[in-house]
Design a protein around this motif. Structure first.
Motif, mmCIF file in Angstrom:
data_model
loop_
_atom_site.group_PDB
_atom_site.id
_atom_site.type_symbol
_atom_site.label_atom_id
_atom_site.label_comp_id
_atom_site.label_asym_id
_atom_site.label_seq_id
_atom_site.Cartn_x
_atom_site.Cartn_y
_atom_site.Cartn_z
ATOM 1 N N GLU A 583 0.813 -1.218 0.000
ATOM 2 C CA GLU A 583 0.000 0.000 0.000
ATOM 3 C C GLU A 583 0.850 1.273 0.000
ATOM 4 O O GLU A 583 0.599 2.211 -0.762
ATOM 5 C CB GLU A 583 -0.924 0.006 1.223
ATOM 6 C CG GLU A 583 -2.298 -0.543 0.968
ATOM 7 C CD GLU A 583 -3.230 -0.297 2.147
ATOM 8 O OE1 GLU A 583 -4.389 0.071 1.887
ATOM 9 O OE2 GLU A 583 -2.807 -0.472 3.297
ATOM 10 N N SER A 584 1.853 1.315 0.841
ATOM 11 C CA SER A 584 2.658 2.537 0.959
ATOM 12 C C SER A 584 3.397 2.830 -0.340
ATOM 13 O O SER A 584 3.562 3.992 -0.732
ATOM 14 C CB SER A 584 3.643 2.410 2.125
ATOM 15 O OG SER A 584 4.557 1.349 1.903
ATOM 16 N N TRP A 585 3.860 1.786 -1.018
ATOM 17 C CA TRP A 585 4.595 1.983 -2.264
ATOM 18 C C TRP A 585 3.669 2.495 -3.365
ATOM 19 O O TRP A 585 4.077 3.298 -4.198
ATOM 20 C CB TRP A 585 5.287 0.693 -2.685
ATOM 21 C CG TRP A 585 6.403 0.288 -1.754
ATOM 22 C CD1 TRP A 585 6.810 0.936 -0.625
ATOM 23 C CD2 TRP A 585 7.223 -0.870 -1.877
ATOM 24 N NE1 TRP A 585 7.846 0.268 -0.027
ATOM 25 C CE2 TRP A 585 8.137 -0.850 -0.774
ATOM 26 C CE3 TRP A 585 7.311 -1.927 -2.776
ATOM 27 C CZ2 TRP A 585 9.094 -1.835 -0.591
ATOM 28 C CZ3 TRP A 585 8.275 -2.906 -2.600
ATOM 29 C CH2 TRP A 585 9.149 -2.871 -1.506
ATOM 30 N N VAL A 586 2.434 1.976 -3.389
ATOM 31 C CA VAL A 586 1.469 2.444 -4.381
ATOM 32 C C VAL A 586 1.123 3.915 -4.120
ATOM 33 O O VAL A 586 0.997 4.718 -5.064
ATOM 34 C CB VAL A 586 0.206 1.557 -4.367
ATOM 35 C CG1 VAL A 586 -0.918 2.187 -5.198
ATOM 36 C CG2 VAL A 586 0.538 0.164 -4.897
ATOM 37 N N ARG A 587 0.996 4.286 -2.858
ATOM 38 C CA ARG A 587 0.723 5.697 -2.534
ATOM 39 C C ARG A 587 1.893 6.584 -2.955
ATOM 40 O O ARG A 587 1.708 7.682 -3.489
ATOM 41 C CB ARG A 587 0.439 5.857 -1.039
ATOM 42 C CG ARG A 587 -0.962 5.407 -0.636
ATOM 43 C CD ARG A 587 -1.318 5.941 0.747
ATOM 44 N NE ARG A 587 -0.403 5.455 1.780
ATOM 45 C CZ ARG A 587 -0.576 4.346 2.477
ATOM 46 N NH1 ARG A 587 -1.658 3.591 2.265
ATOM 47 N NH2 ARG A 587 0.306 3.985 3.399
ATOM 48 N N GLU A 588 3.116 6.122 -2.709
ATOM 49 C CA GLU A 588 4.291 6.883 -3.119
ATOM 50 C C GLU A 588 4.333 7.086 -4.628
ATOM 51 O O GLU A 588 4.896 8.079 -5.121
ATOM 52 C CB GLU A 588 5.566 6.164 -2.665
ATOM 53 C CG GLU A 588 5.801 6.213 -1.164
ATOM 54 C CD GLU A 588 7.023 5.415 -0.758
ATOM 55 O OE1 GLU A 588 7.895 5.198 -1.625
ATOM 56 O OE2 GLU A 588 7.096 4.991 0.411
ATOM 57 N N ALA A 589 3.754 6.151 -5.355
ATOM 58 C CA ALA A 589 3.714 6.264 -6.812
ATOM 59 C C ALA A 589 2.622 7.227 -7.267
ATOM 60 O O ALA A 589 2.468 7.466 -8.474
ATOM 61 C CB ALA A 589 3.503 4.887 -7.442
ATOM 62 N N LYS A 603 0.387 2.062 -16.045
ATOM 63 C CA LYS A 603 1.048 3.307 -15.644
ATOM 64 C C LYS A 603 1.617 3.185 -14.230
ATOM 65 O O LYS A 603 2.735 3.632 -13.953
ATOM 66 C CB LYS A 603 0.062 4.460 -15.715
ATOM 67 C CG LYS A 603 -0.388 4.790 -17.141
ATOM 68 C CD LYS A 603 -1.471 5.867 -17.139
ATOM 69 C CE LYS A 603 -1.989 6.139 -18.553
ATOM 70 N NZ LYS A 603 -3.097 7.134 -18.550
ATOM 71 N N LEU A 604 0.861 2.560 -13.326
ATOM 72 C CA LEU A 604 1.341 2.341 -11.969
ATOM 73 C C LEU A 604 2.590 1.470 -11.971
ATOM 74 O O LEU A 604 3.576 1.771 -11.289
ATOM 75 C CB LEU A 604 0.242 1.698 -11.117
ATOM 76 C CG LEU A 604 0.682 1.124 -9.760
ATOM 77 C CD1 LEU A 604 1.207 2.234 -8.845
ATOM 78 C CD2 LEU A 604 -0.467 0.378 -9.090
ATOM 79 N N CYS A 605 2.545 0.381 -12.718
ATOM 80 C CA CYS A 605 3.678 -0.550 -12.741
ATOM 81 C C CYS A 605 4.940 0.129 -13.272
ATOM 82 O O CYS A 605 6.048 -0.088 -12.751
ATOM 83 C CB CYS A 605 3.337 -1.771 -13.590
ATOM 84 S SG CYS A 605 2.034 -2.809 -12.881
ATOM 85 N N LYS A 606 4.778 0.974 -14.306
ATOM 86 C CA LYS A 606 5.934 1.693 -14.847
ATOM 87 C C LYS A 606 6.510 2.661 -13.810
ATOM 88 O O LYS A 606 7.733 2.783 -13.671
ATOM 89 C CB LYS A 606 5.520 2.450 -16.107
ATOM 90 C CG LYS A 606 5.196 1.539 -17.294
ATOM 91 C CD LYS A 606 4.703 2.342 -18.492
ATOM 92 C CE LYS A 606 4.336 1.426 -19.654
ATOM 93 N NZ LYS A 606 3.800 2.188 -20.821
ATOM 94 N N LYS A 607 5.621 3.328 -13.076
ATOM 95 C CA LYS A 607 6.069 4.253 -12.053
ATOM 96 C C LYS A 607 6.816 3.519 -10.937
ATOM 97 O O LYS A 607 7.868 3.976 -10.454
ATOM 98 C CB LYS A 607 4.864 5.018 -11.486
ATOM 99 C CG LYS A 607 5.212 6.068 -10.446
ATOM 100 C CD LYS A 607 6.032 7.194 -11.049
ATOM 101 C CE LYS A 607 6.286 8.294 -10.031
ATOM 102 N NZ LYS A 607 7.142 9.372 -10.562
#
Length: 860
Positions: A583-589, A603-607
């Motif tokens: 969760e925290s990594w997805v928020r950072e993205a 787009k998320l995965c690329k980020k």
């Protein structure tokens, strides 16, 4: 080091006062029975009434039906072919086995892979001659010994080794020149299959490659064949290897030959070859080959047929045919060992007669020094010789073989099964679904609906085969519920827990032999492989649907056979998969919520990759994770394996190319090494902090949550789950594991079996079982979506939706033998791996997948 027995101090005493029952009077059975009888032992024969029965009587044997021989015998030698041995044992031998008896086998295959499971109160041994039955018999008559592998698999009496060595002595192994070498069923199976999968098969195709190289350089085809194998020289080389050793046989060659072989031979043993040998060995030890071969037989042997067609159409075959006819073999070359297994006397006489009358070269094959298992069924025997004009006829005979060879499913049965499976209901068949649920609208719940009344058979005892538990709570609750059932009904239920990869081949073997477990808790479209072998459970399925809010659509697809117009299985649920992420990594993205579309997901995965937090999705032969995400991705772009007719292969189309092109973008965000990932790898990588997200069941979350490591416990707080994003198709299109229970018609207790399944699906049992699994298995009936497990921990909730979002693995076609074969061969997974890691184009990968699928769906 293995022990080697030469016969010193070994006596026949352990067999003197016992009845030896030889089950099967084929090549090996006849040889061993006669040798044991001539050693002064009391031998009877168990056989079906056929030519072998007559032969046994002509040989002076006392012959009985197999069940009678098994009851009367103290030591039972099971010497029937591997393919029929499980059925013969279950139906005819096992009922006569009891404490103090001995089961002896000459091939370890069925014991090694669990197709035969003797009672723990009997001794189980292996005495495996390393030659065909004719050799066992002829050497005994000449006073010569031969090597055998001997092992003890189960020593209930404490005297099993004495019996095994006594049998070795009785059949002649300890005569001059012979010995017994300590081994085991698994080891015998490994070395036997390893030879067949490595040097034996490679030798055949290496010779063909040598032929092609020579003829392309201008050597005449006939001269090339004579030099390579047709002269019979290879037989002499093989004999020399057996008599004086692998390398010492070089001494019988010219020095020029010795120098050439010693200096040029090693170059072929490359690191790549060694790796292939290791892979072959692992495929045998893991049971992968046994599972593949069992499934191949169940779906009509399309790979076998295609391989033989390719061999027979090779240009070299015509030259071989012409050469053999010119040497006097107008009806083909002399039989190989394979032919000798069917009539050893005729084969030997024929070779001698041909050689004598022609006075020229014998044209013997290499096959006489290959070790082959005895008596494969006729429908899977390779042809010894097929003249050019007979090739098409031969392949047609293979395809249309209707012989029920000792209990295997016949070709006609396969055709009927295939029609039933392919005509099954599809998810898109809304008219059928509407009809199916007309009497219980979705969402309805009828707690007071009276259950069907099954008259449980007196003295009933059930055998259940099911996959081993994912979590401890599964087994605990299943056993507790089963105990309640036993107390209420008096019906004992014996449960065999096996690894879930082994359920499909074990169930297929049960269907083939018509004996074994009464109930199987299996996977996916297993019941559609053999629907006519299963008990009609329509009344139970309709009752459960009416009472518990209706079945999810995908459950109807899997449980109902439209062709047979009946339910053939009771779906228990789906071990679902979701995207597991930090969760925290997805928020950072930059994402407050997990993306719901594939575009945003990419787009998320690329980020995440730019942030040094790659993704990871299995691209190896991962039964769960690899199949799950690649099918979801393919379907989400509108791609599919087959059309609704279940015949038209649809993989090589723009929708697939688009899916693969988009998957290449996803692959660029993945951690290196995913090409070889199996189901455990993404779990390990995620828990090691190496990847940011993957597809998985809820196991990663609970592995972290229950870990004694404080770091992993902290990670569990950061783990969350999301349903798979939706692609251009515009709606969820997901694949998840599906488990359902089915009852075989061979059961003596169909009512007890149906009552057991009803009991286990009722709320008082099913609810606690579901809750105990912590979200590992999603409900099959809509009412159970209310269970506390789905809301007690919000991280469970996405898994609740998986069965509602799920398609059958056969989509758009219907569950059946073809879809099972396509999935078992990992065609979709391999296509993705090809496009993503193989350096090819999406179009090329789709085309290669199409070729494989056409072979399955059209048999070509």
């Amino acid at each position: 080091m293995a022990r080697i027995f030469t016969g010193e101090g070994i006596a026949l005493d352990p067999l003197q006062d016992r009845v030896i029952a030889v089950v099967g009077y084929g090549n090996q059975g006849r040889a061993q029975a006669l040798n044991l009888k001539e050693s002064g032992l009391n031998v009877i024969v168990g056989n079906i009434r056929d030519a072998s029965w007559e032969q046994a009587e002509a040989d002076g044997m006392r012959v009985l039906p197999i069940p009678e021989a098994a009851r009367e015998g103290d030591v039972i030698l099971l010497l029937v072919p591997d393919e029929v041995a499980p059925r013969v044992y279950e139906e005819s031998v096992a009922p006569g086995m009891g404490k103090g008896k001995v089961l002896d086998v000459a091939s370890g295959y069925n014991l090694a892979y669990g197709f035969i499971r003797p009672s723990p109160e009997v001794d189980v041994i292996m005495v495996a001659p390393r030659m065909i039955g004719r050799g066992v018999r002829e050497r005994f008559r000449r006073g010569e010994g031969f090597p055998v592998l001997v092992g003890v698999e189960q020593d209930a009496s404490g005297k099993a080794w004495e019996v095994a060595l006594a049998i070795s002595k009785g059949i002649g192994a300890f005569l001059p020149g012979g010995c017994a070498v300590e081994s085991s069923c698994m080891e015998e199976t490994i070395v036997d299959l390893f030879s067949e999968h490595t040097w034996a098969g490679a030798f055949l195709f290496l010779l063909r490659a040598c032929y092609q190289t020579l003829t392309s350089a201008g050597v005449s085809p006939e001269v090339a064949l004579l030099e390579l194998y047709a002269s019979g020289e290879l037989e002499e080389v093989g004999r020399a290897m057996a008599e004086i050793g692998l390398m010492r046989q070089l001494r019988v060659h010219s020095r020029t030959s010795q120098y050439g072989q010693l200096t040029r031979g090693p170059r072929f043993v490359t690191p790549e070859l060694l790796e292939m040998l290791r892979e072959a060995l692992e495929g045998i030890r893991s049971g992968e080959f046994a599972r593949e071969w069992a499934l191949e037989q169940m779906v009509g042997m399309p790979v076998y047929q295609r391989r033989w067609a390719e061999v027979l159409e090779h240009p070299m075959q015509e030259v071989e045919d012409r050469l053999y006819r010119s040497t006097g073999y107008s009806d083909g070359p002399p039989p190989t060992r394979q032919g000798a297994r069917e009539d050893s006397g005729r084969a030997g006489r024929r070779i001698m007669k041909k050689s004598a009358t022609k006075g020229g070269m014998s044209c013997l094959h290499l096959a006489p020094f290959f070790h082959l298992k005895p008596n494969p069924p006729r429908s899977i025997l390779a042809p010894e010789y097929i003249p050019p004009e007979g090739k098409a006829k031969h392949m047609e005979e293979i395809r249309k073989d209707d012989v029920d060879d000792g209990g295997k499913l016949t070709r006609r049965e396969f055709l009927k099964v295939g029609a039933a499976g392919l005509a099954g209901v599809t998810l898109g068949g809304l008219s059928f679904v509407e009809r199916a649920f007309a009497h219980h609208p979705p969402g309805s719940y009828n707690p007071n609906l009276p259950p069907p009344k099954y008259a449980v058979e007196r003295g009933a005892r059930l055998r259940l085969l099911r996959w081993v538990e994912f979590v401890k709570g599964d087994r605990e609750l299943w056993l507790a519920n089963t105990k309640k059932f036993e107390e209420q009904t008096g019906v004992k239920v014996d449960i065999e827990w096996i690894t879930w990869e082994d359920v499909r081949p074990k169930a297929a073997m049960t269907a083939s032999v018509g004996a074994g477990p009464d109930i199987v808790l299996g996977w996916f479209d297993d019941p559609h492989l053999y629907p006519e072998k299963l008990v009609d459970v329509t009344d139970l399925a309709e009752y459960l649907g009416k009472k518990y809010g209706g079945w999810y659509d995908v459950m109807v697809s899997y449980g109902y056979s439209k062709a047979l117009k009946r339910w053939i299985a009771i779906p228990f649920g789906a071990p679902g998969a979701c995207i597991t992420y930090r969760e925290s990594w997805v928020r950072e993205a930059g994402y407050d919520r997990f993306p719901s579309t594939i575009d945003d997901f990419l787009k998320l995965c690329k980020k995440l990759k730019e942030m040094g937090r790659p993704t990871g999705f299995a691209l190896g032969h991962a039964v769960g994770d690899g199949n799950t995400w690649t099918h979801w991705w393919l379907w989400s772009f509108g791609g599919r394996v087959v059309e609704e007719d279940g015949k038209t292969v649809a993989i090589n189309r723009k929708e697939t190319w688009d899916a693969l092109e988009a998957a290449r973008a996803l692959y660029e965000t993945m951690i290196p090494g995913v090409a070889s990932w199996l189901d455990p790898h993404n779990n390990k990588a995620f828990l090691a902090g190496e990847i940011s997200l993957t597809n998985n069941g809820i196991s990663i979350y609970y592995a972290a949550k229950n870990s004694p490591d404080p770091k992993l416990q902290e990670m569990a707080k950061d783990i969350n789950h999301a349903n798979f994003p939706v692609g251009p198709l515009g709606r969820p299109a997901e694949l998840h594991l599906l488990t359902q229970a089915f009852i075989f018609r061979h059961t003596r207790y169909p009512n007890a079996a149906k009552e057991y399944l009803r009991f286990m699906m009722e709320e008082a049992q099913y609810g606690p079982w579901e809750n105990a699994m912590l979200g590992y298995v999603t409900q099959s009936l809509k009412y159970y979506s209310h269970l506390p497990v789905w809301t007690d921990d919000p991280k469970h909730t996405p898994y609740r939706e998986t069965t509602a979002r799920m398609l059958p693995n056969s989509w758009k076609g219907s569950p059946g033998p073809k879809s099972a074969a396509a999935m078992a061969e990992y065609i979709v997974v391999d296509m993705f791996a090809d496009a993503l890691t193989g350096g090819g184009t999406p179009q090329g990968a789709a085309r290669r997948a199409e070729e494989r699928l056409r072979r399955i769906y059209s048999g070509k």
